[in-house]
Design an enzyme around this catalytic site. Structure first.
Site, mmCIF file in Angstrom:
data_model
loop_
_atom_site.group_PDB
_atom_site.id
_atom_site.type_symbol
_atom_site.label_atom_id
_atom_site.label_comp_id
_atom_site.label_asym_id
_atom_site.label_seq_id
_atom_site.Cartn_x
_atom_site.Cartn_y
_atom_site.Cartn_z
ATOM 1 C CG ASP A 143 -1.891 1.164 1.264
ATOM 2 O OD1 ASP A 143 -2.283 1.643 0.183
ATOM 3 O OD2 ASP A 143 -2.255 1.616 2.362
ATOM 4 C CB CYS B 16 -3.972 0.166 -1.980
ATOM 5 S SG CYS B 16 -4.293 1.837 -2.612
ATOM 6 C CB CYS C 41 -10.726 3.778 1.569
ATOM 7 S SG CYS C 41 -9.018 4.323 1.930
ATOM 8 C CB THR C 42 -7.309 -0.702 2.819
ATOM 9 O OG1 THR C 42 -6.367 0.257 2.314
ATOM 10 C CG2 THR C 42 -7.669 -1.672 1.701
#
Length: 264
Positions: free
Chosen positions: A7, A70, A177-178
């Site tokens: 990410d 991501c 969204c992570t």
């Protein structure tokens, strides 16, 4: 068994913690990009180049699989990453859990970055997987950045603004969204304050658990949550060996990873 996650920043923590829960004996390699973050404002071509560099740095350590933790990188860079690494290293992307969230029908909300909200990508997922559910797309400006820097006041402001755009009677919320999974409890609290009395509890749908399980399936490994906790933790910062940033330790997922695994 080594599993890598990538990410731009600490959005990979929820998926890493999920892998750790399923396989405490797995070595984890976290590859992020402090030199190039945030990725969201970059052009797709620029973002893909940054993501490829981060992925190749991880691949040098010979992981069994690479999780792209991501949503934005999955949207723009997944085909390039798979072309570069597979079949030697399976690459697992992260997709918002719209299909399971919509399975129960009713109203659902998708919290995502402003760039993702209303994008052709997200609209395509809604079209293909939302079924008969009524979907509200909720932009969350500033939330990912606030989470990344563990700025608690900024997190509260961004969460409150997004909660105000979320219908009070939604049945489920998709975290697109992570980074958002790191503050899930605060999102839940903000939404419950506005929720109509008598409704059933909100159901949250993140991606971390599903992505972790998919990574194990891709490499033919079974979950073994009772395995000895022998897995190590390694970190790459724009390709350089390093440590988790201090902001990661503001979250239970980050603290758990550092407390349960020796540095490597």
């Amino acid at each position: 068994m080594k599993i890598a996650l990538m990410d731009s920043g600490i959005g990979l923590l929820p998926a890493a913690a999920a892998v750790r829960r399923l396989r405490p004996d797995a070595d984890l390699l976290l590859s992020n990009d402090p030199d190039g973050m945030p990725w969201g404002p970059r052009t797709p071509e620029d973002l893909t180049g940054r993501a490829l560099d981060v992925a190749l740095a991880a691949a040098e350590h010979r992981p069994r699989a690479l999780i792209v933790a991501c949503n934005t990188a999955t949207v723009h860079a997944l085909p390039t990453l798979r072309a570069a690494l597979e079949p030697d290293v399976p690459v697992i992307g992260t997709v918002p859990a719209i299909k399971p969230a919509a399975a129960g029908g009713g109203k659902i909300a998708i919290w995502a970055t402003p760039a993702t909200t209303g994008s052709a990508y997200q609209r395509g997922l809604v079209r293909d997987f939302a079924g008969g559910a009524e979907v509200t797309e909720v932009p969350c400006p500033g939330l990912a950045d606030a989470v990344e820097h563990a700025d608690q006041e900024a997190v509260d402001r961004a969460v409150a603004a997004a909660a105000a755009l979320t219908p009070a009677d939604v049945r489920a919320v998709v975290l697109g969204c992570t980074h958002y999974e790191l503050v899930q409890e605060r999102i839940l609290a903000a939404l419950e304050e506005r929720r109509r009395p008598g409704l059933p509890p909100l159901v949250f749908h993140g991606s971390a658990d599903a992505v972790a399980a998919q990574a194990l399936r891709r490499i033919g490994a079974e979950p073994a949550p009772d395995a000895d906790p022998t897995g190590t933790l390694s970190v790459l910062l724009s390709g350089r060996p390093g440590r988790l940033p201090a902001a990661a330790l503001a979250y239970a997922e980050g603290r758990g990873l550092t407390e349960t695994a020796p540095a490597h």
